[in-house]
Design an enzyme around this catalytic site. Structure first.
Site, PDB file in Angstrom:
ATOM      1  CG  ASP A 203      34.072  54.636   9.250  1.00  0.00           C
ATOM      2  OD1 ASP A 203      33.029  55.145   8.775  1.00  0.00           O
ATOM      3  OD2 ASP A 203      35.206  54.903   8.818  1.00  0.00           O
ATOM      4  CG  HIS A 204      28.225  56.410   9.331  1.00  0.00           C
ATOM      5  ND1 HIS A 204      28.968  57.478   9.752  1.00  0.00           N
ATOM      6  CD2 HIS A 204      27.724  56.755   8.134  1.00  0.00           C
ATOM      7  CE1 HIS A 204      28.920  58.413   8.843  1.00  0.00           C
ATOM      8  NE2 HIS A 204      28.170  58.016   7.843  1.00  0.00           N
ATOM      9  CG  HIS A 266      33.807  58.288   6.294  1.00  0.00           C
ATOM     10  ND1 HIS A 266      33.473  57.460   7.337  1.00  0.00           N
ATOM     11  CD2 HIS A 266      33.213  59.467   6.562  1.00  0.00           C
ATOM     12  CE1 HIS A 266      32.706  58.124   8.187  1.00  0.00           C
ATOM     13  NE2 HIS A 266      32.533  59.337   7.745  1.00  0.00           N
TER      14      HIS A 266
END
Ligand SMILES: NC(=O)c1ccc[n+]([C@@H]2O[C@H](COP(=O)([O-])OP(=O)(O)OC[C@H]3O[C@@H](n4cnc5c(N)ncnc54)[C@H](OP(=O)(O)O)[C@@H]3O)[C@@H](O)[C@H]2O)c1
Length: 516
Positions: A203-204, A266
């Site tokens: 999950d960047h 996010h």
């Protein structure tokens, strides 16, 4: 007599630094001709090589359907580095070095023969570059292929659980499933072929400097932790707002919507970092244990609760930054009667001693007035104000705002006396801005995360139970909304802060959204 304060228990034993050994490795990118590879992965790999963070014995193999020669793929690499704004230092020699150890294999991911070709190429390049049999597979492909790819890699003898002494790791891109059932099925499929300690679910957001700074702010400073709880915090607001629409990705967004695109991953990551207990260390197990524990403590949303804790929206035509834009239903590839939400707001609570009774309000939307990601801790009011109300100009209360993007920093809002003979009070701000203070541009999240994978550090990657716990929170909401098609969309104009129902969600608690 002077006393010595006991040392703080600091979980940053080794620091969250980029230092650490990387071993020789071969990086195989599935989906090498795709958008993610070209816009994010190749520039990130170049940056790592340029900064001498990638191991000296290293090679990249691109793998996708499109026929390409090595030279054609090398041109893709140089073009994507040239076009990327995330490249910090233009270094022709470093690029040339990377180009020379970059190769391409063409094949269909469903085809056994393609994996045999890939295996032969990997063995050849492993000898050529002395990468010691170490491999990382990166799945930058449609999500529907992840399980199949793992099965084929296993069939070709390229992965097996817990390989030693060479390592085999798999970075799996978002989205990880589209609901709880599919995430569980994907976990179980992947875990048939590779061990949990080999899977790096990306999950960047967790690779962003300012997201990691939430941890440093909380756990490396002694002053915040004592007030980081229900006794002092009134509520928390998490905003992930985008001014962009769907950028021509209509068919993708129709299948996804804001909850799958942003909230399940996010936004809940941000909530878990704010809400988690201090980990004993930043070892991947300790850190992720605490992160998962707090997500599991979020009060389950039952189908009967959905209407009272979650609201949805979809943008109509409007204007963003002075430009007229069409509504979601007029975007190419979107059903003119679509009920896909482009906005959602949730009211969640965490059932534990630290947070009982503190609402966490989460909102995310497209075509908002501006792009901003922020976490705001609203502290309780002072118990008694010894000033006459008329003297308070703009009571702001105490808010600690953590800005994640675009202007990374931390702002403390508090009330101060206006200079002058009378006692007048006004809200003021104390600011810390990342860029101004450190004067360096951040490493891109992909750079950080690819490097962590090379080092075998899973701390900033999702674990199977974490992904499933997050899906368990949003699943009832997705189910309820999918079955209740009687929704009046569009319900907010592009360029506004979302639908009236979102304001009502907070108004019921006597609160309102922050004006950003
Ligand atoms: N793009 C982003 O910014 C972004 C951000 C976060 C997450 N992601 C995720 O990353 C993944 C990739 O996204 P993307 O935007 O890069 O997609 P994309 O542009 O459509 O690229 C997909 C890649 O997969 C290859 N491919 C697809 N089916 C194949 C098959 N059967 N055999 C061999 N190759 C096949 C394509 O190769 P050919 O072109 O040769 O067919 C292409 O290289 C997705 O899961 C996406 O959700 C993307």
């Amino acid at each position: 007599m002077a006393t010595t304060a006991p040392p703080l228990v600091n979980p940053f034993r080794e620091g969250l630094s980029l230092e650490g050994a990387t071993q020789p490795v071969q990086l195989v990118i599935f989906g090498a001709s795709g958008d993610l590879t070209q816009r994010k992965l190749l520039p990130a790999i170049y940056n790592l090589c340029q900064a001498k963070l990638a191991p000296p014995a290293f090679s990249v193999i691109g793998f996708a359907r499109q026929p390409m020669t090595d030279d054609q793929f090398r041109k893709v690499l140089t073009d994507s580095v040239a076009a990327s704004s995330e490249v910090r230092v233009r270094d022709a020699a470093a690029l040339q070095q990377l180009v020379e150890c970059t190769h391409y294999v063409a094949g269909d991911f469903h085809d056994d023969a393609a994996y045999a070709t890939l295996r032969d190429a990997m063995q050849r390049y492993d000898r050529q570059y002395a990468t010691n049999g170490n491999r990382i597979f990166y799945t930058a492909t449609p999500a529907s292929l992840y399980g199949d790819i793992a099965a084929h890699l296993h069939g070709a003898g390229l992965v097996k659980p817990g390989e030693q002494p060479s390592f085999v790791r798999m970075i799996v891109e978002k989205p990880f499933g589209r609901d709880l059932a599919s995430a569980k099925a994907l976990n179980s499929e992947l875990l048939t072929y590779v061990g949990e300690d080999q899977i790096y679910r990306i999950d960047h957001y967790l690779g962003k400097e300012t997201v990691q700074n939430i941890l440093v702010l909380r756990f490396a400073n002694g002053i915040f932790e004592p007030i980081w709880n229900r006794r002092y915090v009134d509520s928390v607001q998490i905003t992930v707002a985008e001014s962009l629409g769907i950028e021509g990705r209509g068919s993708f967004y129709e299948e996804t919507g804001v909850v799958r695109d942003v909230i399940q991953n996010h936004a809940l990551q941000l909530m878990s970092l704010v809400g988690m207990e201090p980990p004993v260390s930043f070892d991947a197990h300790d850190f992720r244990d605490e992160k998962v524990r707090v997500v599991k403590a979020i009060h389950p949303v039952t189908p009967a609760d959905v209407a009272s804790v979650a609201v949805r929206g979809q943008y109509g035509p409007g204007s963003v930054a002075g430009d007229r834009v069409v509504g979601y239903r007029q975007e190419p590839g979107v059903d003119p009667n679509s009920i896909t939400p482009t906005y959602a707001a949730l009211r969640l609570v965490i059932d534990n001693w630290r947070w009982a009774g503190v609402p966490f309000y989460i909102r995310s939307g497209k075509r908002m007035p501006k792009r901003i990601t922020e976490i705001a801790m609203q502290f309780k009011e002072a118990p008694h104000l010894p000033f006459r109300k008329a003297e308070v100009e703009t009571p702001g209360g105490n808010v600690l705002a953590l800005q994640i993007q675009p202007d990374e920093g931390v702002t403390l809002h508090f009330d101060a006396k206006v200079p002058g003979p009378s006692m007048r009070i006004r809200a003021v701000e104390m600011d810390f801005n990342y860029g101004e203070t450190f004067g360096v541009s951040d490493a891109s999240p992909y750079e950080r995360l690819i490097l962590d994978c090379m080092k075998g550090d899973q701390t900033l990657f999702d674990r199977a139970d974490g992904v499933e716990a997050a899906w368990a929170i949003v699943d009832p909401i997705l189910t309820a909304w999918a079955s209740d098609k009687d929704v009046k969309f569009p319900n907010y104009d592009a360029g506004t802060w979302g639908p009236a129902v979102a304001d009502e969600l907070l108004a019921r608690d006597g609160r309102s959204w922050r004006r950003l």
